[in-house]
Design a protein around this motif. Sequence first.
Motif, mmCIF file in Angstrom:
data_model
loop_
_atom_site.group_PDB
_atom_site.id
_atom_site.type_symbol
_atom_site.label_atom_id
_atom_site.label_comp_id
_atom_site.label_asym_id
_atom_site.label_seq_id
_atom_site.Cartn_x
_atom_site.Cartn_y
_atom_site.Cartn_z
ATOM 1 N N VAL A 11 0.852 -1.190 0.000
ATOM 2 C CA VAL A 11 0.000 0.000 0.000
ATOM 3 C C VAL A 11 0.888 1.241 0.000
ATOM 4 O O VAL A 11 1.731 1.418 0.885
ATOM 5 C CB VAL A 11 -0.934 0.007 1.233
ATOM 6 N N TRP A 68 -0.932 9.300 -4.986
ATOM 7 C CA TRP A 68 -0.680 8.310 -6.043
ATOM 8 C C TRP A 68 -0.044 8.964 -7.261
ATOM 9 O O TRP A 68 -0.553 9.918 -7.826
ATOM 10 C CB TRP A 68 -1.994 7.646 -6.433
ATOM 11 N N ILE A 88 -0.863 -0.579 -4.461
ATOM 12 C CA ILE A 88 -2.102 0.176 -4.633
ATOM 13 C C ILE A 88 -2.035 1.418 -3.762
ATOM 14 O O ILE A 88 -1.348 1.433 -2.736
ATOM 15 C CB ILE A 88 -3.346 -0.663 -4.263
ATOM 16 N N PRO A 89 -2.745 2.478 -4.135
ATOM 17 C CA PRO A 89 -2.764 3.669 -3.275
ATOM 18 C C PRO A 89 -3.610 3.417 -2.031
ATOM 19 O O PRO A 89 -4.532 2.590 -2.043
ATOM 20 C CB PRO A 89 -3.394 4.735 -4.169
ATOM 21 N N SER A 149 -5.856 5.115 -0.840
ATOM 22 C CA SER A 149 -7.262 5.463 -1.068
ATOM 23 C C SER A 149 -8.082 4.288 -1.590
ATOM 24 O O SER A 149 -9.306 4.280 -1.481
ATOM 25 C CB SER A 149 -7.354 6.630 -2.056
ATOM 26 N N LYS A 150 -7.419 3.286 -2.155
ATOM 27 C CA LYS A 150 -8.142 2.134 -2.701
ATOM 28 C C LYS A 150 -8.225 0.965 -1.728
ATOM 29 O O LYS A 150 -8.796 -0.075 -2.053
ATOM 30 C CB LYS A 150 -7.475 1.673 -4.000
ATOM 31 N N LEU A 151 -7.665 1.124 -0.542
ATOM 32 C CA LEU A 151 -7.727 0.063 0.462
ATOM 33 C C LEU A 151 -9.029 0.193 1.245
ATOM 34 O O LEU A 151 -9.337 1.254 1.784
ATOM 35 C CB LEU A 151 -6.535 0.169 1.419
ATOM 36 N N ASP A 152 -9.804 -0.885 1.301
ATOM 37 C CA ASP A 152 -11.065 -0.879 2.035
ATOM 38 C C ASP A 152 -10.764 -0.998 3.527
ATOM 39 O O ASP A 152 -10.468 -2.082 4.033
ATOM 40 C CB ASP A 152 -11.946 -2.038 1.576
#
Length: 481
Positions: free
Chosen positions: A407, A412, A424-425, A427-430
């Motif tokens: 992460v 990004w 992944i950025p 912001s895209k992690l749930d």
Amino acid sequence: MPVYIVTVSGEIPLRSHRTRPRFYKRLLSNLVDAVERSGGRVLGARLLEAKILVETDVDVLEALSRVFGVHRAGEVAVHEFKSLRDLAEWAGREARGLVSGRRFAVRVKRSGVHDFTSLDVAREVGAVLKPYSAGVDLENPEVTVEIEVRGGRAYLYKRVVEGPGGLPTGVEGRALVLFSGGFDSPVAAWLTAKRGVEVDFLHFTLGSPRATYLAFKVARELSLRWLYGYRPRFMVVDFRRVVGEVASKVEWRMRQVALRALMYQAASRVAEKEGFDAIVTGESLGQASSQTLRNLEAVEAVAKPVKPVLRPLAGLDKEEIIALSRRIGLYELSSKVPEACAIAPSRVETRATPVEVERELAKLSQGLLDEAVSKMAVHDVLSTKPEYVIPSSDLEIDFIPEGALIVDARGWRGVEDGAIPGSIPLSKLDLEKPSVDRVVVVVCDTGSISQVVAGMLRERGFKAFSLRDGLKYWRREAVRG
């Protein structure tokens, strides 16, 4: 439906009539485990004198040949014959592909009452096969057709693989192996298991958790390939505070010996608490300065282990150990395990006395060893992912475990701006769905912001770490596990 004949190690039939059944029972149990771990099922098994007939639903020859107590394993074709001629014609159909274009010989073993001899079978089968071959050569055949005749059944070996020999794992108790994961300790564990001992692994984290992670991968490969019939455990004792005190308080020439004595003491406490029958080390006499005969004598005298200390490698040199590591399939993984940095700046003591070792250990904080052992983590080798042995107390790590979710905590910018491929950025992690089966490694430019983010993710249930020194470190080192 594949059928196999497993020839047991020559030691097993020589056991007394009271001991032998226990060995066969354990060997059969280990064979069943080998089949099941390979994704198969045992459909039938029975004893044929000093051999075991195993019927399965998938090809498991390689797995059977890696079970301790097995001399060799062979896949066989089976035929209930009506006459010698019937037997010979069947064998001809089964073996013509084996002898095609090659010089061959037929070897027959027979048990039971028949109106023919083993030599008769060999002659008849040889006559049937000869037209398909380059001729019979009893002295130096290119291929040997092996047949066993037992009562009214014939067994023809189609493929044969040599086994490791030894004794069935479990018949000689349990041992705790001091395990670094380098070349020596895995080979020592393998040799001990070969003599019928269930081995568990005791690993000391001395510095970077990367060494612990890689050592576990070696233990896992060793277990998957060779250790059947039980579930090996990987025990981790964080020894970094111990190492720090030894480095700061113990006279430099005695540090290696003192650290070894502390490991013995820790292993002794674990062995006593967990009910092990012995402690195993990868020490080879004189291979390192701390492994001289005098030093080992002093270490044992001071540590006073409550269980016998076994050293399977005592008489082997490094080349022999590495050759064994290659043979058992662990060389590549072991070669990646970093050696712990020496805690002595130069030449270390090679002729320590118990009095000297005790004097140096007395300088350390009381309760230091007890505290380290009390926090020992225990992992099931077969079900634990390597990244889950990294101590949770470490927020920062200096590598990225294989399979980790990376992460990027920066704004990004994409791979072209230095992002790690596959990351992944943030912001895209749930954040509402913590990953329970995947480690998260957070990165930033320098490792400062990523520490804060990793801490936040841990509070939300993630198993998260921060990459030490961030992308600066990534660009400088090959850090992927």
